[in-house]
Design a protein around this motif. Structure first.
Motif, short mmCIF file in Angstrom:
data_model
loop_
_atom_site.label_atom_id
_atom_site.label_comp_id
_atom_site.label_asym_id
_atom_site.label_seq_id
_atom_site.Cartn_x
_atom_site.Cartn_y
_atom_site.Cartn_z
N MET A 60 -90.25 -2.82 -31.08
CA MET A 60 -90.37 -1.60 -30.26
C MET A 60 -89.01 -0.90 -30.10
N ARG A 61 -87.94 -1.69 -30.04
CA ARG A 61 -86.63 -1.15 -29.64
C ARG A 61 -85.58 -1.24 -30.73
N LYS A 62 -85.97 -1.69 -31.95
CA LYS A 62 -84.92 -1.93 -32.95
C LYS A 62 -84.21 -0.64 -33.35
N ASP A 63 -84.93 0.49 -33.31
CA ASP A 63 -84.28 1.76 -33.65
C ASP A 63 -83.29 2.18 -32.58
N LYS A 64 -83.35 1.53 -31.43
CA LYS A 64 -82.42 1.86 -30.33
C LYS A 64 -81.33 0.82 -30.22
N GLY A 65 -81.13 0.04 -31.30
CA GLY A 65 -80.02 -0.92 -31.32
C GLY A 65 -80.38 -2.31 -30.82
N GLY B 196 -86.26 14.96 -2.30
CA GLY B 196 -87.50 14.17 -2.17
C GLY B 196 -87.28 12.88 -1.40
N ASN B 197 -86.21 12.19 -1.74
CA ASN B 197 -85.94 10.90 -1.08
C ASN B 197 -85.55 11.11 0.39
N ILE B 198 -84.70 12.12 0.62
CA ILE B 198 -84.30 12.41 2.01
C ILE B 198 -85.53 12.89 2.80
N LEU C 166 -87.72 -0.12 -12.81
CA LEU C 166 -88.28 0.96 -13.63
C LEU C 166 -87.86 0.90 -15.09
N ARG C 167 -86.60 0.51 -15.34
CA ARG C 167 -86.08 0.58 -16.71
C ARG C 167 -86.96 -0.17 -17.71
N PRO C 168 -87.27 -1.47 -17.48
CA PRO C 168 -88.14 -2.15 -18.46
C PRO C 168 -89.52 -1.51 -18.54
N CYS D 229 -89.97 11.25 -5.25
CA CYS D 229 -89.08 10.70 -4.23
C CYS D 229 -88.34 9.47 -4.75
N ALA D 230 -88.54 9.12 -6.01
CA ALA D 230 -88.02 7.81 -6.43
C ALA D 230 -87.44 7.71 -7.83
N VAL D 231 -87.71 8.62 -8.74
CA VAL D 231 -87.36 8.31 -10.14
C VAL D 231 -86.31 9.24 -10.75
N THR D 232 -86.60 10.53 -10.85
CA THR D 232 -85.81 11.41 -11.71
C THR D 232 -84.79 12.20 -10.88
N PRO D 233 -83.51 11.87 -11.02
CA PRO D 233 -82.51 12.50 -10.14
C PRO D 233 -82.53 14.03 -10.17
N THR E 226 -83.37 -3.62 -7.59
CA THR E 226 -83.27 -2.19 -7.32
C THR E 226 -84.39 -1.44 -8.06
N THR E 227 -84.63 -0.22 -7.60
CA THR E 227 -85.64 0.63 -8.25
C THR E 227 -85.31 0.80 -9.73
N GLY E 228 -84.05 1.08 -10.03
CA GLY E 228 -83.65 1.27 -11.43
C GLY E 228 -83.97 0.05 -12.27
N SER F 282 -94.72 13.33 -20.19
CA SER F 282 -93.43 12.87 -20.72
C SER F 282 -92.53 12.28 -19.64
N SER F 283 -92.87 12.53 -18.37
CA SER F 283 -91.97 12.07 -17.31
C SER F 283 -92.71 11.35 -16.20
N VAL F 284 -92.14 10.23 -15.85
CA VAL F 284 -92.68 9.43 -14.76
C VAL F 284 -92.07 9.90 -13.45
N SER F 285 -92.86 9.85 -12.38
CA SER F 285 -92.33 10.22 -11.06
C SER F 285 -92.81 9.21 -10.03
N1 ACO Z 1 -89.96 9.42 -17.24
C1 ACO Z 1 -90.20 8.77 -18.40
N2 ACO Z 1 -89.25 8.06 -19.05
C2 ACO Z 1 -88.01 8.04 -18.50
C3 ACO Z 1 -87.70 8.70 -17.30
C4 ACO Z 1 -88.74 9.42 -16.66
N3 ACO Z 1 -88.58 10.04 -15.50
N4 ACO Z 1 -86.39 8.48 -17.02
C5 ACO Z 1 -85.92 7.69 -18.01
N5 ACO Z 1 -86.89 7.43 -18.90
C6 ACO Z 1 -86.83 6.60 -20.11
C7 ACO Z 1 -85.79 7.12 -21.08
O1 ACO Z 1 -86.38 8.06 -21.94
C8 ACO Z 1 -85.41 5.86 -21.78
O2 ACO Z 1 -86.37 5.52 -22.75
P1 ACO Z 1 -85.88 4.95 -24.17
O3 ACO Z 1 -84.81 3.91 -23.88
O4 ACO Z 1 -87.12 4.38 -24.76
O5 ACO Z 1 -85.32 6.12 -24.89
C9 ACO Z 1 -85.51 4.77 -20.71
O6 ACO Z 1 -86.38 5.32 -19.71
C10 ACO Z 1 -84.21 4.44 -20.07
O7 ACO Z 1 -83.65 5.67 -19.65
P2 ACO Z 1 -82.10 5.88 -19.42
O8 ACO Z 1 -81.89 7.28 -18.91
O9 ACO Z 1 -81.36 5.42 -20.60
O10 ACO Z 1 -81.83 4.76 -18.35
P3 ACO Z 1 -81.45 4.80 -16.89
O11 ACO Z 1 -80.66 3.60 -16.74
O12 ACO Z 1 -80.90 6.09 -16.43
O13 ACO Z 1 -82.86 4.53 -16.18
C11 ACO Z 1 -84.06 5.29 -14.29
C12 ACO Z 1 -83.78 5.51 -15.76
C13 ACO Z 1 -84.13 3.80 -14.03
C14 ACO Z 1 -85.39 5.88 -13.91
C15 ACO Z 1 -82.90 5.96 -13.50
O14 ACO Z 1 -82.99 7.35 -13.67
C16 ACO Z 1 -82.86 5.66 -12.05
O15 ACO Z 1 -82.29 4.64 -11.65
N6 ACO Z 1 -83.42 6.59 -11.20
C17 ACO Z 1 -83.25 6.57 -9.76
C18 ACO Z 1 -83.97 5.44 -9.11
C19 ACO Z 1 -83.57 5.37 -7.68
O16 ACO Z 1 -82.52 4.84 -7.36
N7 ACO Z 1 -84.43 5.94 -6.79
C20 ACO Z 1 -84.14 6.08 -5.40
C21 ACO Z 1 -84.49 4.89 -4.60
S1 ACO Z 1 -86.20 4.60 -4.53
C22 ACO Z 1 -86.66 4.72 -2.89
O17 ACO Z 1 -85.92 5.02 -2.02
C23 ACO Z 1 -88.04 4.50 -2.61
#
Ligand code: ACO
Length: 330
Positions: free
Chosen positions: A87-92, A280-282, A133-135, A173-177, A128-130, A147-150
């Motif tokens: 799944m990830r070999k093209d990404k190193g 959103g978070n605030i 979410l990352r895996p 409120c949690a994912v995309t800065p 942590t959330t990050g 295309s984007s998770v929220s």
């Molecule tokens: N939707 C879909 N895919 C996404 C999104 C998104 N919103 N954001 C990142 N990705 C994918 C990328 O495309 C990438 O995929 P790939 O590796 O297959 O190309 C993978 O996720 C990793 O993305 P990166 O940008 O390389 O990794 P990053 O370390 O930045 O991780 C993350 C993304 C974890 C979502 C980061 O943006 C993050 O930490 N967001 C904030 C989380 C947070 O702290 N929230 C506030 C607290 S939560 C609370 O208070 C309830």
């Protein structure tokens, strides 16, 4: 029946399997017998069974009925490593790195969901959330057409005449800065499913939030929200969405009528889409603390299979609730 009880009832009817990667986390362990007794889900705990059982014994927690899997010793571990590498070999990714990462319960848990060995995943009591979410983003990825998770919160505000009798969905409120206008439009569409399926909101009405209402201020930040509104209307013509709105114009009928006359949703919004993660978070935390609202989430929207993150300050009850919501979406 209140909203959380309704969600638990729906979860019971589905009998889904939910993987809990944080198998040596105290609140997670305390949640497990509740999940089993109330038949909310079949939990799988990840971790060294000796360590998991040892902690459970010391806490007086009965884990009977829960499966415990040690990632590195699972019979399908090697298959997971190979699939993850492909799944990830093209990404190193290298086979060695894939093996190391797959021994991490958060990666292994996401792979269990991806492969169908679990229906959903809940983690975040000690990560942590990050890190949760990352895996999930790398392995499970987004749902078709998205295309984007929220991350949404269901906000249940006591003694509130606005929204759907005080019930709202807030996102992201949690994912995309710093989302683009296109991403904001997708968050709006994804939030409708949360509002309908989890909150039982019959008429989802979406307000795209800003510090301006319908051009009352001009700034590039306002332009982004106005553009997001147009994209949402074009890409998702069935949505009842409008903006850009200040929060009062979105929520209060009189203010909506005066600041955004003719808008189909101004003053009646029950879904609020924020312009960025800081807002959103605030925003959700202010409403939670100052209005004593119940904040349920974050609920990960737009992901292909359900994964949900917990706050590190979560209670046992929060974990039970989030598992129930995850099961309902599975
Ligand atoms: N939707 C879909 N895919 C996404 C999104 C998104 N919103 N954001 C990142 N990705 C994918 C990328 O495309 C990438 O995929 P790939 O590796 O297959 O190309 C993978 O996720 C990793 O993305 P990166 O940008 O390389 O990794 P990053 O370390 O930045 O991780 C993350 C993304 C974890 C979502 C980061 O943006 C993050 O930490 N967001 C904030 C989380 C947070 O702290 N929230 C506030 C607290 S939560 C609370 O208070 C309830």
């Amino acid at each position: 029946m209140n909203l959380l009880d309704q969600i638990k009832e729906k979860a019971k009817a589905k009998a889904k399997t939910i993987v809990l990667p944080e198998g040596t986390e105290e609140r997670t362990l305390r949640a497990v017998p509740i999940l089993i007794k109330e038949k909310i889900a079949n939990p799988i705990l990840l971790g060294d069974p000796k360590a998991v059982k040892g902690l459970a014994d010391s806490l007086g927690v009965d884990l009977s009925g829960a499966e415990i899997i040690n990632p590195a010793e699972a019979p399908f571990f090697k298959d997971f490593v190979q699939d993850f590498y492909e799944m990830r070999k093209d990404k190193g990714m290298t086979p060695e790195k894939a093996e190391t990462l797959m021994a991490d319960p958060l990666y292994f848990g996401s792979m269990m969901v991806k492969s169908g060995k679990a229906d959903g995943e809940v983690a975040g009591a000690e990560n942590t959330t990050g890190d949760v979410l990352r895996p999930a983003l790398q392995i499970i990825k987004t749902a078709p057409g998205i295309s984007s998770v929220s991350g949404a919160f269901i906000m249940i505000v006591p003694n509130c005449e606005f929204g759907d009798n005080g019930v709202f969905v807030f996102a992201d409120c949690a994912v995309t800065p710093n989302p683009t206008a296109e991403q904001m439009a997708e968050f709006a569409a994804a939030s409708v499913s949360t509002a309908v399926n989890l909150c039982g909101i019959k008429e989802p009405k979406i307000g795209m939030l800003s510090f301006s209402t319908k051009g009352s201020a001009s700034h590039e930040l306002v332009d982004k929200v106005a553009k997001a509104t147009e994209i949402a209307k074009t890409r998702f013509p069935d949505l009842q969405v409008d903006g850009e709105f200040q929060a009062d114009a979105a929520l209060v009928p009189k203010v909506g009528a005066s600041k955004a006359p003719g808008s189909p949703v101004a003053g009646y919004c029950n879904i609020l889409i924020f312009p960025d993660l800081q807002a959103g978070n605030i925003g959700y935390k202010l409403v939670q603390r100052l209005a004593k609202a119940e904040a349920i989430g974050p609920i990960l929207q737009g992901i292909a299979k359900p994964v949900n993150d917990l706050s590190r300050g979560c209670s046992v009850e929060d974990i039970v609730n989030v598992v129930a919501m995850t099961a309902v979406r599975a």
